[in-house]
Design a protein around this motif. Structure first.
Motif, PDB file in Angstrom:
ATOM      1  N   SER A 188     -12.946   6.710   5.254  1.00  0.00           N
ATOM      2  CA  SER A 188     -13.879   7.127   4.211  1.00  0.00           C
ATOM      3  C   SER A 188     -14.212   8.601   4.343  1.00  0.00           C
ATOM      4  O   SER A 188     -14.047   9.210   5.401  1.00  0.00           O
ATOM      5  CB  SER A 188     -15.173   6.309   4.284  1.00  0.00           C
ATOM      6  N   VAL A 189     -14.687   9.152   3.233  1.00  0.00           N
ATOM      7  CA  VAL A 189     -15.129  10.546   3.161  1.00  0.00           C
ATOM      8  C   VAL A 189     -16.495  10.562   2.501  1.00  0.00           C
ATOM      9  O   VAL A 189     -16.718   9.864   1.499  1.00  0.00           O
ATOM     10  CB  VAL A 189     -14.152  11.406   2.320  1.00  0.00           C
ATOM     11  N   HIS A 190     -17.406  11.357   3.064  1.00  0.00           N
ATOM     12  CA  HIS A 190     -18.661  11.637   2.370  1.00  0.00           C
ATOM     13  C   HIS A 190     -18.707  13.127   2.093  1.00  0.00           C
ATOM     14  O   HIS A 190     -18.484  13.943   2.991  1.00  0.00           O
ATOM     15  CB  HIS A 190     -19.887  11.229   3.176  1.00  0.00           C
ATOM     16  N   PHE A 191     -19.004  13.491   0.843  1.00  0.00           N
ATOM     17  CA  PHE A 191     -18.916  14.886   0.403  1.00  0.00           C
ATOM     18  C   PHE A 191     -20.177  15.178  -0.403  1.00  0.00           C
ATOM     19  O   PHE A 191     -20.397  14.609  -1.471  1.00  0.00           O
ATOM     20  CB  PHE A 191     -17.664  15.037  -0.466  1.00  0.00           C
ATOM     21  N   ALA A 210      -3.509  11.755  -1.105  1.00  0.00           N
ATOM     22  CA  ALA A 210      -3.703  10.495  -1.828  1.00  0.00           C
ATOM     23  C   ALA A 210      -4.098  10.797  -3.264  1.00  0.00           C
ATOM     24  O   ALA A 210      -4.413  11.935  -3.625  1.00  0.00           O
ATOM     25  CB  ALA A 210      -4.777   9.652  -1.140  1.00  0.00           C
ATOM     26  N   ARG A 211      -4.094   9.769  -4.075  1.00  0.00           N
ATOM     27  CA  ARG A 211      -4.500   9.909  -5.472  1.00  0.00           C
ATOM     28  C   ARG A 211      -5.628   8.940  -5.772  1.00  0.00           C
ATOM     29  O   ARG A 211      -5.687   7.839  -5.211  1.00  0.00           O
ATOM     30  CB  ARG A 211      -3.337   9.669  -6.421  1.00  0.00           C
ATOM     31  N   PRO A 212      -6.553   9.313  -6.660  1.00  0.00           N
ATOM     32  CA  PRO A 212      -7.658   8.415  -6.995  1.00  0.00           C
ATOM     33  C   PRO A 212      -7.171   7.220  -7.798  1.00  0.00           C
ATOM     34  O   PRO A 212      -6.285   7.341  -8.646  1.00  0.00           O
ATOM     35  CB  PRO A 212      -8.591   9.301  -7.825  1.00  0.00           C
ATOM     36  N   VAL A 213      -7.754   6.063  -7.507  1.00  0.00           N
ATOM     37  CA  VAL A 213      -7.368   4.833  -8.192  1.00  0.00           C
ATOM     38  C   VAL A 213      -8.504   4.316  -9.073  1.00  0.00           C
ATOM     39  O   VAL A 213      -8.276   3.920 -10.222  1.00  0.00           O
ATOM     40  CB  VAL A 213      -6.970   3.747  -7.162  1.00  0.00           C
ATOM     41  N   LEU A 227     -25.539  14.088  -9.791  1.00  0.00           N
ATOM     42  CA  LEU A 227     -24.404  13.203 -10.011  1.00  0.00           C
ATOM     43  C   LEU A 227     -23.941  12.553  -8.714  1.00  0.00           C
ATOM     44  O   LEU A 227     -23.814  13.224  -7.677  1.00  0.00           O
ATOM     45  CB  LEU A 227     -23.235  13.993 -10.610  1.00  0.00           C
ATOM     46  N   ALA A 228     -23.692  11.252  -8.763  1.00  0.00           N
ATOM     47  CA  ALA A 228     -23.194  10.493  -7.623  1.00  0.00           C
ATOM     48  C   ALA A 228     -21.905   9.781  -8.029  1.00  0.00           C
ATOM     49  O   ALA A 228     -21.822   9.209  -9.118  1.00  0.00           O
ATOM     50  CB  ALA A 228     -24.228   9.469  -7.164  1.00  0.00           C
ATOM     51  N   VAL A 229     -20.904   9.825  -7.142  1.00  0.00           N
ATOM     52  CA  VAL A 229     -19.594   9.248  -7.433  1.00  0.00           C
ATOM     53  C   VAL A 229     -19.128   8.420  -6.236  1.00  0.00           C
ATOM     54  O   VAL A 229     -19.287   8.835  -5.085  1.00  0.00           O
ATOM     55  CB  VAL A 229     -18.557  10.358  -7.729  1.00  0.00           C
ATOM     56  N   LEU A 230     -18.540   7.263  -6.533  1.00  0.00           N
ATOM     57  CA  LEU A 230     -17.846   6.463  -5.531  1.00  0.00           C
ATOM     58  C   LEU A 230     -16.404   6.313  -5.996  1.00  0.00           C
ATOM     59  O   LEU A 230     -16.153   5.811  -7.100  1.00  0.00           O
ATOM     60  CB  LEU A 230     -18.503   5.090  -5.386  1.00  0.00           C
ATOM     61  N   GLY A 271      -6.369   3.440   0.244  1.00  0.00           N
ATOM     62  CA  GLY A 271      -7.417   2.499   0.597  1.00  0.00           C
ATOM     63  C   GLY A 271      -8.709   3.170   1.018  1.00  0.00           C
ATOM     64  O   GLY A 271      -9.763   2.523   1.111  1.00  0.00           O
ATOM     65  N   ALA A 272      -8.659   4.475   1.309  1.00  0.00           N
ATOM     66  CA  ALA A 272      -9.865   5.205   1.695  1.00  0.00           C
ATOM     67  C   ALA A 272     -10.822   5.297   0.500  1.00  0.00           C
ATOM     68  O   ALA A 272     -10.414   5.199  -0.666  1.00  0.00           O
ATOM     69  CB  ALA A 272      -9.505   6.606   2.175  1.00  0.00           C
ATOM     70  N   THR A 273     -12.097   5.494   0.804  1.00  0.00           N
ATOM     71  CA  THR A 273     -13.108   5.675  -0.237  1.00  0.00           C
ATOM     72  C   THR A 273     -13.807   7.018  -0.033  1.00  0.00           C
ATOM     73  O   THR A 273     -13.784   7.592   1.065  1.00  0.00           O
ATOM     74  CB  THR A 273     -14.169   4.563  -0.198  1.00  0.00           C
ATOM     75  N   MET A 274     -14.429   7.502  -1.098  1.00  0.00           N
ATOM     76  CA  MET A 274     -15.235   8.720  -1.028  1.00  0.00           C
ATOM     77  C   MET A 274     -16.571   8.481  -1.706  1.00  0.00           C
ATOM     78  O   MET A 274     -16.619   7.939  -2.821  1.00  0.00           O
ATOM     79  CB  MET A 274     -14.544   9.897  -1.723  1.00  0.00           C
ATOM     80  N   THR A 275     -17.652   8.873  -1.056  1.00  0.00           N
ATOM     81  CA  THR A 275     -18.946   9.001  -1.713  1.00  0.00           C
ATOM     82  C   THR A 275     -19.202  10.488  -1.897  1.00  0.00           C
ATOM     83  O   THR A 275     -19.039  11.277  -0.959  1.00  0.00           O
ATOM     84  CB  THR A 275     -20.073   8.372  -0.894  1.00  0.00           C
TER      85      THR A 275
END
Length: 442
Positions: free
Chosen positions: A162-165, A209-212, A290-293, A299-303
């Protein structure tokens, strides 16, 4: 025998606003041995004349200027090799596709464009012509971000989970998006497209990676007409000539900034564009909180969170993996000084006020079962996007080799754009959005 003289690449620029200056200075001063500026195009002749005056101050001859409507004729007459697109975001696709079909390569400011239909036009033109589009994602060239890329690619944190940004725009920089054309989502795509495309591109690049799928929430909280409830608003539509704006920290006083005065205040008679709107005036259609998930192909996620009204400017990135965690924290300005509140980010301040605002950067690797390690990075500076601008122009204009693959393609530009577009769609629907439902990419 002396080596043969290298042919200089012929560049033309369309969109002669403030964003053009970095490219024009680089062409005039830093890369005149490999590249030359041969023409300018814009909807406003006063702005082009201003840039020609500034080029003359740098010792560069004036170049021919063309109305934007004569863009195609300019490309042919001036035998242009590469077009630099720094126009209003919603117009990018028009100039990019015309340049490609005229046999030119293109370097375009981010975002590549503002919606899926325009994005498809650009991708189709690239496929049709075989020409190259490079998106000026200058944050890829920041030494800190290059080091993050190397560490992650080398497996420093193992498999990425995961990534938090978090990105903070202070009340000087953030406010500026609400004074100008960016305040209209139809022309800029909103901050999730115009600004956050930088950040989404970095994550795509770092993760390879690419966003899904994307889910987002956000609102216009601080600026705009509803923001008057916070008691900062003054009663004026635009700052110039308005007594109520005289001591307003949210007002941009164009007459006090010589370059902005020449580009915008002196140019108003031609197109009626006001660069200094009241940030609390009606007509704002973009969000400021603005908040994005996001979920990626790996398979990784980003908040992700973007705040456009913060007391300080900077960002925090945390990458969690199977072997540890990588943390990046950058303070670009630790506060906004009173004397600089109504200036623009990067504008010169005077005396002690300039020294009050501090910047710093720290990159920390935290492996499992070991003490944290501070990673030293040479070359980072507070100015020029962390030193990235000069490094980017060396690649894009100076022909420097690019073994890290920092030069973003049209495909990269589409991936960054689609993250923002999916987030915007999610804001509208309240539901997660599959990126493939907006635009199919190979």
């Amino acid at each position: 025998m002396s080596p043969p003289t290298r042919k200089r690449v012929r560049h033309a620029l369309v969109g002669a606003g403030a964003r053009a200056e970095m490219f024009l200075r680089s062409l005039a001063l830093d890369h005149a041995d490999t590249a030359e500026l041969v023409a300018l195009a814009d909807v406003n002749r006063t702005r082009m004349d201003a840039h020609n005056r500034w080029l003359a101050e740098l010792g560069h001859p004036s170049v021919p200027t063309y109305a934007a409507a004569d863009f195609a004729a300019m490309l042919a007459k001036e035998r242009v090799d590469v077009v630099l697109v720094t126009s209003v975001d919603v117009t990018h696709d028009e100039y990019v596709t015309a340049a490609l079909r005229a046999g030119c390569d293109v370097v375009t400011e981010k975002p590549m464009t503002v919606d899926a239909v325009r994005c498809r036009r650009i991708l189709d033109a690239v496929a049709e012509t075989g020409r190259r589009v490079t998106v000026a994602f200058n944050y890829r060239y920041n030494p800190l971000h290059e080091q993050v890329r190397r560490l992650l690619a080398d497996g420093a944190v193992g498999e990425i989970g995961s990534v938090h940004f978090e990105w903070l725009l202070d009340v000087r920089h953030g406010a500026d998006y609400f004074r100008r054309w960016h305040r209209d989502k139809a022309t800029s795509g909103g901050l999730l497209v115009h600004k956050a495309s930088h950040h989404f591109d970095l994550v795509n690049w770092w993760l390879d990676a690419r966003p899904v799928e994307v889910h987002a929430a956000g609102r216009l909280f601080f600026y705009g007409e509803d923001g008057r409830r916070h008691s900062y608003a003054r009663d004026y539509d635009r700052a110039h000539g308005a007594p109520a704006a005289a001591d307003d920290p949210f007002a941009l006083r164009l007459a006090e900034h010589p370059r902005l005065r020449e580009l915008y205040l002196d140019a108003e008679a031609e197109d009626g564009y006001h660069r200094d709107r009241n940030v609390f005036a009606p007509g704002v259609t973009i969000e400021d909180d603005l908040a994005v998930l996001a979920r990626y192909s790996t398979g990784a996620t980003m908040t992700y969170h973007l705040t456009a009204y913060a007391p300080w400017e900077g960002y925090r990135v945390m990458v969690n993996g199977s072997r540890g965690r990588l943390e990046l924290e950058v303070t670009e300005s630790d506060h906004v000084s009173p004397g600089g509140a109504s200036a623009l980010k990067g504008a010169a301040l005077h005396g002690d006020e300039a020294a009050e605002e501090r910047g710093a950067a720290r990159l920390t690797l935290r492996p499992f079962w070991q003490p944290p390690v501070e990673i030293g990075v040479d070359g980072w500076t507070r100015g020029g996007h962390g030193g990235a601008d000069a490094r980017m122009t060396r690649v894009l204009l100076g022909g420097e080799t690019d073994p890290m693959g920092r030069a973003a393609t049209a495909y990269d530009g589409a991936l960054a754009l689609l993250t923002g577009l999916a987030a915007n769609r999610s804001l509208e629907t309240g539901a997660p959005v599959r990126v493939a439902d907006l635009l199919t990419l190979p």
